[in-house]
Design an enzyme around this catalytic site. Structure first.
Site, PDB file in Angstrom:
ATOM      1  CB  SER A 103      -0.960  -0.047   1.196  1.00 15.37           C
ATOM      2  OG  SER A 103      -1.900   0.983   1.149  1.00 15.37           O
ATOM      3  CG  ASP A 242      -2.577   3.916  -1.561  1.00 15.63           C
ATOM      4  OD1 ASP A 242      -3.294   3.772  -2.572  1.00 15.63           O
ATOM      5  OD2 ASP A 242      -2.615   3.129  -0.602  1.00 15.63           O
ATOM      6  CG  ASP A 244      -2.804  -0.613  -2.609  1.00 13.08           C
ATOM      7  OD1 ASP A 244      -2.795   0.555  -2.176  1.00 13.08           O
ATOM      8  OD2 ASP A 244      -3.381  -1.544  -2.023  1.00 13.08           O
ATOM      9  CG  ASP A 246      -6.074   0.511  -1.183  1.00  8.83           C
ATOM     10  OD1 ASP A 246      -5.227   1.412  -1.021  1.00  8.83           O
ATOM     11  OD2 ASP A 246      -6.156  -0.492  -0.437  1.00  8.83           O
TER      12      ASP A 246
END
Length: 447
Positions: A103, A242, A244, A246
């Protein structure tokens, strides 16, 4: 059983350091394969996505080895946002989806998170069963039943089409200048493309991943670069994802940041006005600002709080039929459209509000006045439990007494890093700083 590997968002740690080693990834893959291929047939599938970290290659191959050794067939998506894995797990009729990502963490960290066949993150109970299998001998599949691996080249295009379908029909972004910061992460190709296809003038930031620069001075946790670009280019708005993709932070035309609380407040109000907010309730975590709760109350809306972690937000939403939730950190979950937090989706909803109302980003991004909040982190070593120290417990009790009727206090261990998080809210700045400093000092003494 006591959970040792799985935290609030899968397994996470420093690459090539336990538990994030190639050997452990093989074992995790084999355990997941045995858990999901429980009838011995050869029709079981798993989709695997990743972000742009160098170690993603290693974990992709290791997981594939473990999964195929138990007879699972692996579909490799390459770099895609985490929400794409949730989407494609369902659309490709897979038994499980896996995202390889840490992340917002630096490049040297990585993680493995699981999605069930319904596209939602696995429950604690399912993860606990997989963790139990990791510690047991796992019988491999017979030679003729070893799984196959196949690359899926159009995964991000399938995701892009789904994301565009959530944008109001007939609406375009013509005339809107948008800065998109992809954190040199998983959304570096798909996010700018979607915005351009919808008509925006797109200014790209953080779209040159090299395996090491993910989240490095850019993205939702480092918005300064995007803010500078917005001011220099005279952009209307910024969307910062960010690693990834999400989670999201929205920047207005001055470069000021609107966090997840402000975004959720905007969406909850708009959805309530359109009679779309199920139960007139927004679901958020204990970290969300007290100002958000007060704002919703003035609108006749309810805030339901959960433990920290978007998975717990989603669990509460599904259990009660709510359709909007998220975290202050920028996870925005809209179960009408997606099974997990989606930064690009939330960004598009904000842009739709700008087009629909004709308002500037700065107007929409300030939905309520925040109650002053202070968050400090204290790192501790493996095996330590500083919250049990007598001095720490006394300082917490003293702080709670001082804040009674004036604010609130939250002390917790991070689910993804070895950190004690000390957070307090209070409209008395002096008192706020005093109670947080006292607790942090005691925690630091204990570690």
């Amino acid at each position: 059983m006591t959970r040792k590997l799985f935290g609030t968002d899968g397994v996470r740690g420093k690459a090539n350091t336990y538990p994030m080693t190639a050997d452990m990834a093989i074992k995790i893959g084999a355990a997941a394969g045995r858990f999901f291929r429980n009838d011995g047939s050869n029709g079981h599938r798993v989709v695997i996505g990743k972000d742009t970290r160098l170690s993603g290659y290693m974990f992709e191959n290791a997981l594939t080895a473990g999964l195929t050794s138990t007879g699972m067939n692996v579909l490799l998506l390459g770099p895609v946002p985490t929400p794409a894995v949730g989407l494609l797990t369902t659309s490709m009729r897979a038994d499980v989806g896996i995202m390889i990502s840490a992340s917002h963490n630096p490049h040297h960290d990585n993680g493995i998170k699981f999605f069930g066949p319904d596209g939602f993150k696995l429950s604690d109970a399912a993860e606990a069963e997989i963790e139990t299998l990791i510690g047991q001998p796992i019988e491999p599949a017979q030679a003729q039943n070893i799984g196959r691996a196949r690359r899926i080249d159009d995964g991000r295009f399938r995701y892009a089409e789904r994301i565009k379908s959530t944008f109001p029909a007939g609406m375009r972004l013509d005339g809107l200048k948008v800065v998109i910061d992809c954190a040199n992460g998983a959304g570096y190709k798909v996010a700018p493309g979607v915005l351009w296809e919808l008509g925006a003038t797109v200014i790209e930031v953080g779209v040159s991943p090299d395996g090491f620069n993910i989240n490095d001075g850019c993205g939702s946790t480092n918005t300064g670069l995007a803010a500078d670009v917005i001011r220099r280019e005279g952009a209307d708005v910024g969307i910062c994802l960010d690693g990834d993709a999400d989670r999201v932070m929205i920047l207005d035309e001055t470069g000021q940041v609107a966090d997840g609380d402000q975004i959720m407040a905007l969406m909850a109000g708009r959805w309530a006005d359109d009679d779309r907010l199920n139960g007139n309730t927004l679901v958020a975590t204990v970290m969300s600002n007290l100002g958000l709760e007060r704002h919703l109350q003035t609108r006749g809306l309810h805030l339901e709080r959960t433990a920290v972690g978007d998975r717990y937000v989603v669990e509460a939403m599904r259990a009660n039929g709510f359709n909007l939730g998220g975290e202050q950190s920028g996870h925005i979950v809209m179960t009408d459209y997606a099974t997990t937090g989606d930064g690009l989706l939330a960004g598009l909803q904000f842009l739709a509000a700008m087009i629909d109302t004709g308002a500037k980003a700065s107007t929409l991004a300030r939905q309520f006045e925040t109650v002053p909040q202070m968050l400090r982190n204290v790192r501790f070593a493996t095996g330590q439990d500083p919250l049990n120290a007598a001095g720490v417990q006394k300082s917490i009790a003293d702080a709670e007494e001082k804040l009674t009727g004036k604010g609130r206090l939250l002390i917790r261990k991070s689910g993804t890093e070895p950190l004690i998080r000390v957070m307090a809210e209070c409209e008395d700045d002096a008192l706020l700083g005093h109670v947080v400093d006292d607790i942090v000092a005691e925690v630091e003494a204990a570690v």
